[in-house]
Design an enzyme around this catalytic site. Structure first.
Site, mmCIF file in Angstrom:
data_model
loop_
_atom_site.group_PDB
_atom_site.id
_atom_site.type_symbol
_atom_site.label_atom_id
_atom_site.label_comp_id
_atom_site.label_asym_id
_atom_site.label_seq_id
_atom_site.Cartn_x
_atom_site.Cartn_y
_atom_site.Cartn_z
ATOM 1 C CE LYS A 1 81.924 44.688 -2.271
ATOM 2 N NZ LYS A 1 80.637 44.034 -2.564
ATOM 3 C CE1 TYR B 1 82.029 47.930 -0.475
ATOM 4 C CE2 TYR B 1 83.916 48.240 -1.926
ATOM 5 C CZ TYR B 1 82.545 48.114 -1.739
ATOM 6 O OH TYR B 1 81.705 48.159 -2.827
HETATM 7 P P1 NAD Z 1 72.890 50.421 -1.439
HETATM 8 O O1 NAD Z 1 73.232 50.965 -0.095
HETATM 9 O O2 NAD Z 1 72.098 51.229 -2.393
HETATM 10 O O3 NAD Z 1 72.136 49.029 -1.278
HETATM 11 C C1 NAD Z 1 72.567 48.052 -0.365
HETATM 12 C C2 NAD Z 1 71.462 47.053 -0.177
HETATM 13 O O4 NAD Z 1 71.909 46.090 0.793
HETATM 14 C C3 NAD Z 1 70.168 47.667 0.365
HETATM 15 O O5 NAD Z 1 69.059 46.982 -0.179
HETATM 16 C C4 NAD Z 1 70.279 47.388 1.854
HETATM 17 O O6 NAD Z 1 69.024 47.345 2.523
HETATM 18 C C5 NAD Z 1 70.929 46.015 1.827
HETATM 19 N N1 NAD Z 1 71.557 45.639 3.079
HETATM 20 C C6 NAD Z 1 72.474 46.325 3.811
HETATM 21 N N2 NAD Z 1 72.759 45.644 4.932
HETATM 22 C C7 NAD Z 1 72.027 44.498 4.896
HETATM 23 C C8 NAD Z 1 71.877 43.395 5.770
HETATM 24 N N3 NAD Z 1 72.544 43.301 6.933
HETATM 25 N N4 NAD Z 1 71.012 42.422 5.419
HETATM 26 C C9 NAD Z 1 70.298 42.496 4.268
HETATM 27 N N5 NAD Z 1 70.403 43.526 3.405
HETATM 28 C C10 NAD Z 1 71.254 44.497 3.730
HETATM 29 O O7 NAD Z 1 74.290 49.961 -2.051
HETATM 30 P P2 NAD Z 1 74.758 49.659 -3.561
HETATM 31 O O8 NAD Z 1 75.678 50.719 -3.964
HETATM 32 O O9 NAD Z 1 73.596 49.308 -4.403
HETATM 33 O O10 NAD Z 1 75.654 48.372 -3.293
HETATM 34 C C11 NAD Z 1 75.243 47.065 -3.632
HETATM 35 C C12 NAD Z 1 76.467 46.190 -3.797
HETATM 36 O O11 NAD Z 1 77.260 46.702 -4.864
HETATM 37 C C13 NAD Z 1 77.375 46.155 -2.569
HETATM 38 O O12 NAD Z 1 77.889 44.855 -2.392
HETATM 39 C C14 NAD Z 1 78.479 47.115 -2.937
HETATM 40 O O13 NAD Z 1 79.664 46.833 -2.288
HETATM 41 C C15 NAD Z 1 78.585 46.857 -4.426
HETATM 42 N N6 NAD Z 1 79.229 47.934 -5.177
HETATM 43 C C16 NAD Z 1 78.721 49.198 -5.181
HETATM 44 C C17 NAD Z 1 79.357 50.185 -5.923
HETATM 45 C C18 NAD Z 1 78.845 51.590 -6.000
HETATM 46 O O14 NAD Z 1 79.569 52.445 -6.515
HETATM 47 N N7 NAD Z 1 77.651 51.870 -5.540
HETATM 48 C C19 NAD Z 1 80.522 49.882 -6.630
HETATM 49 C C20 NAD Z 1 81.014 48.600 -6.593
HETATM 50 C C21 NAD Z 1 80.354 47.622 -5.856
#
Ligand code: NAD
Length: 262
Positions: free
Chosen positions: A161, A157
């Site tokens: 990133k 990850y």
């Molecule tokens: P989440 O699990 O709620 O959502 C992830 C989304 O990606 C979902 O819609 C899922 O269906 C989709 N997805 C997963 N695999 C896929 C694939 N192979 N093809 C198409 N879609 C796919 O996660 P989130 O927390 O909303 O994360 C979203 C982004 O934000 C990610 O890139 C994550 O790294 C980043 N992020 C999250 C956080 C956090 O604390 N939640 C912090 C920093 C960054």
């Protein structure tokens, strides 16, 4: 205010969490949105219909798997055919796996690099010419505080990133004279399914309770001691799409409650 009227956006991974929050914010500002991501068909259809009705925009869905370059290219074609152009790309889809390096499954490494990093390359590649032709575009990559600093047990990850932060800068330079900006948003912890799922794994990896993971690991460095919200990230994405942000490009913007200020 509907500052993004007549703009068309693709938000990857927008059936849940941050992607959905960003898609809702863009739609709230008047943009048509293509949703993408996994989930039960009836739930996705309800979300799509609600976004379209609540914001009086076109909301369409494409289920492209972000590990499959051909599906990503087809999704870009579908959006261009449905909307006429693609102005805003939000590369958001992402997964996580938490494990010490010596046990880290190679297939998890490959999946994280494909979804969290390579999919942004494939979708940007497929939409950039259209943005150039229209002399306007916005690439927004949802990176992470983990694009700026590391934590143990998240090798894939953190690598993905950090990679997307570099990719963001390159695309900013390539788009700069074509009205295209490229920026990374670097959220701290947001309480989405992605984070909820890693709490038990982190508890196992560190040999501590799940409550201790939230208090002492997730929010330990987040100085505000509060989770970031998807609405806060959506509002920043909308701002990056306005003319006021036209000179903001190549940046990585932390929204992390002070985490990376340490
Ligand atoms: P989440 O699990 O709620 O959502 C992830 C989304 O990606 C979902 O819609 C899922 O269906 C989709 N997805 C997963 N695999 C896929 C694939 N192979 N093809 C198409 N879609 C796919 O996660 P989130 O927390 O909303 O994360 C979203 C982004 O934000 C990610 O890139 C994550 O790294 C980043 N992020 C999250 C956080 C956090 O604390 N939640 C912090 C920093 C960054």
């Amino acid at each position: 205010m509907r500052t993004l009227e007549r703009k068309n956006a693709i938000v990857t991974g927008s059936t849940s969490g941050i992607g959905l929050g960003v898609a809702e914010a863009l739609a709230g500002a008047g943009a048509n949105v293509m949703l993408n991501g996994f989930g039960p068909a009836d739930v996705i259809e309800r979300v799509r219909a609600r976004v379209a009705a609540e914001h009086s925009v076109k909301a369409i869905y494409n289920g492209a798997d972000m590990t499959k370059p051909a599906e990503i290219a087809a999704m870009a074609n579908d959006a261009a055919a449905a909307f006429g152009s693609i102005d805003i790309v939000v590369n958001n889809a992402g997964i996580q796996h938490v494990s010490p390096i010596e046990d880290f499954p190679p297939e998890k490494w490959d999946a994280i690099i494909a979804i969290n990093l390579s999919s942004a390359f494939h979708l940007t590649r497929a939409t950039f010419a259209d943005m150039k032709a229209h002399k306007w575009g916005r690439i927004i990559n949802i990176a992470s505080a983990h694009g700026l600093v590391a934590s143990p047990f998240k090798s894939a990850y953190v690598a993905a990133k950090h990679g997307i932060v570099g990719f963001t800068k390159t695309i900013a330079l390539e788009g700069a004279e074509h009205g295209i900006t490229s920026n990374a948003i670097c959220p701290g912890y947001v309480l989405t399914p992605l984070v909820e799922k890693q709490i038990p794994d982190t508890a196992r990896a560190r040999g501590i309770s799940e409550e201790a993971v939230v208090r002492d690991v997730l929010l330990a460095a987040q100085a505000t001691k509060q989770f970031v919200t998807t609405a806060q990230l959506g509002a920043l994405a909308v701002f990056l799409c306005t003319d006021a942000a036209a000179q903001i490009t190549g940046t990585s913007l932390p929204v992390d409650g002070g985490w990376t200020a340490h």
